[in-house]
Design a protein around this motif. Sequence first.
Motif, short mmCIF file in Angstrom:
data_model
loop_
_atom_site.label_atom_id
_atom_site.label_comp_id
_atom_site.label_asym_id
_atom_site.label_seq_id
_atom_site.Cartn_x
_atom_site.Cartn_y
_atom_site.Cartn_z
N ALA A 127 0.84 -1.20 0.00
CA ALA A 127 0.00 0.00 0.00
C ALA A 127 0.88 1.24 0.00
O ALA A 127 1.97 1.25 0.57
CB ALA A 127 -0.91 0.01 1.23
N ASP A 128 0.37 2.30 -0.63
CA ASP A 128 1.06 3.59 -0.59
C ASP A 128 0.91 4.16 0.81
O ASP A 128 -0.17 4.07 1.42
CB ASP A 128 0.45 4.55 -1.61
N GLN A 129 2.00 4.74 1.31
CA GLN A 129 2.01 5.28 2.67
C GLN A 129 2.17 6.80 2.65
O GLN A 129 2.71 7.36 1.69
CB GLN A 129 3.15 4.64 3.47
N PHE A 130 1.75 7.45 3.72
CA PHE A 130 1.80 8.90 3.83
C PHE A 130 3.23 9.44 3.73
O PHE A 130 3.44 10.59 3.37
CB PHE A 130 1.16 9.37 5.15
N HIS A 131 4.23 8.63 4.02
CA HIS A 131 5.61 9.09 4.03
C HIS A 131 6.28 9.04 2.66
O HIS A 131 7.46 9.35 2.53
CB HIS A 131 6.44 8.32 5.06
N GLY A 132 5.52 8.67 1.62
CA GLY A 132 6.05 8.73 0.26
C GLY A 132 6.60 7.42 -0.26
O GLY A 132 7.26 7.40 -1.30
N ARG A 134 0.29 15.11 6.31
CA ARG A 134 -0.27 13.82 5.89
C ARG A 134 -0.53 12.91 7.08
O ARG A 134 -1.53 12.21 7.12
CB ARG A 134 0.66 13.13 4.90
N LEU A 135 0.38 12.92 8.04
CA LEU A 135 0.20 12.09 9.22
C LEU A 135 -1.05 12.50 10.00
O LEU A 135 -1.82 11.67 10.44
CB LEU A 135 1.43 12.14 10.13
N ALA A 136 -1.25 13.81 10.10
CA ALA A 136 -2.43 14.32 10.81
C ALA A 136 -3.72 13.91 10.08
O ALA A 136 -4.76 13.72 10.72
CB ALA A 136 -2.35 15.84 10.93
N ASP A 137 -3.66 13.76 8.75
CA ASP A 137 -4.83 13.38 7.96
C ASP A 137 -5.03 11.86 7.89
O ASP A 137 -6.02 11.41 7.32
CB ASP A 137 -4.70 13.92 6.53
N THR A 138 -4.08 11.09 8.43
CA THR A 138 -4.17 9.63 8.37
C THR A 138 -5.13 9.13 9.43
O THR A 138 -5.04 9.51 10.59
CB THR A 138 -2.78 9.00 8.60
N PRO A 139 -6.09 8.27 9.00
CA PRO A 139 -7.07 7.76 9.98
C PRO A 139 -6.43 6.88 11.03
O PRO A 139 -5.44 6.30 10.92
CB PRO A 139 -8.04 6.97 9.14
N GLU A 188 9.76 12.27 -2.67
CA GLU A 188 10.34 12.97 -1.53
C GLU A 188 9.22 13.76 -0.86
O GLU A 188 8.42 14.39 -1.54
CB GLU A 188 11.45 13.93 -1.97
N VAL A 189 9.17 13.71 0.46
CA VAL A 189 8.12 14.40 1.21
C VAL A 189 8.80 15.31 2.23
O VAL A 189 9.61 14.84 3.03
CB VAL A 189 7.18 13.39 1.91
N SER A 190 8.47 16.60 2.18
CA SER A 190 9.06 17.54 3.13
C SER A 190 8.56 17.24 4.54
O SER A 190 7.53 16.58 4.72
CB SER A 190 8.68 18.98 2.75
N ASP A 191 9.28 17.73 5.55
CA ASP A 191 8.86 17.52 6.93
C ASP A 191 7.47 18.10 7.18
O ASP A 191 6.64 17.47 7.84
CB ASP A 191 9.86 18.16 7.90
N GLU A 192 7.21 19.28 6.62
CA GLU A 192 5.89 19.91 6.79
C GLU A 192 4.79 19.04 6.18
O GLU A 192 3.75 18.81 6.79
CB GLU A 192 5.86 21.30 6.15
N GLU A 193 5.02 18.56 4.95
CA GLU A 193 4.03 17.74 4.27
C GLU A 193 3.85 16.41 4.99
O GLU A 193 2.74 15.90 5.11
CB GLU A 193 4.43 17.52 2.80
N LEU A 194 4.93 15.84 5.50
CA LEU A 194 4.86 14.58 6.24
C LEU A 194 3.96 14.74 7.46
O LEU A 194 3.08 13.91 7.71
CB LEU A 194 6.27 14.15 6.66
#
Length: 155
Positions: A114-119, A150-155, A141-147
């Motif tokens: 599965a695709d993960q929030f961390h890229g 995305r983590l906050a949006d992960t159920p 590549e995922v910036s720290d801010e974007e990471l």
Amino acid sequence: MTTHEAAQITPERYRTAVVPHIMVSDAAAAIAFYQQAFGAVEEFRLAAPKGGVLHAEIRVGEAVLMLGDTSEGPFTAPSALGGTSVALHVFVPDVDALARTAVAAGAELVQEPADQFHGDRTVILRDPFGHLWIFLTHLEEVSDEELKRRLADTP
């Protein structure tokens, strides 16, 4: 060129990671399994004086792994412990293809690809010797801010 093609197989920060050294109850069988399931290449093997494998090194993708048979002393195999506290992370070009090959060879599918929030796209497998493997295909590549977003949006 797709995002996946543009990304390096192994992100730069992991290129000098610690080399794991695992112990198994039958290193020769483990090497054969890793070759069949993960496409491992055996680079070195040192036989133990009384038989078995004292030390071997294999390459899975770009990653090096050391392994040997369990013996007297502080090292034991996950099967003797009833589990493991370590997971082996390896970046590969196609996690889905590796998962299919590994499961066909006898690996247990613990978590579907599965695709993960961390890229990364990941799969978790357990080998017949009790070790957990997390294979990853680096997608972006995922910036720290974007990471963090995305983590906050992960159920």
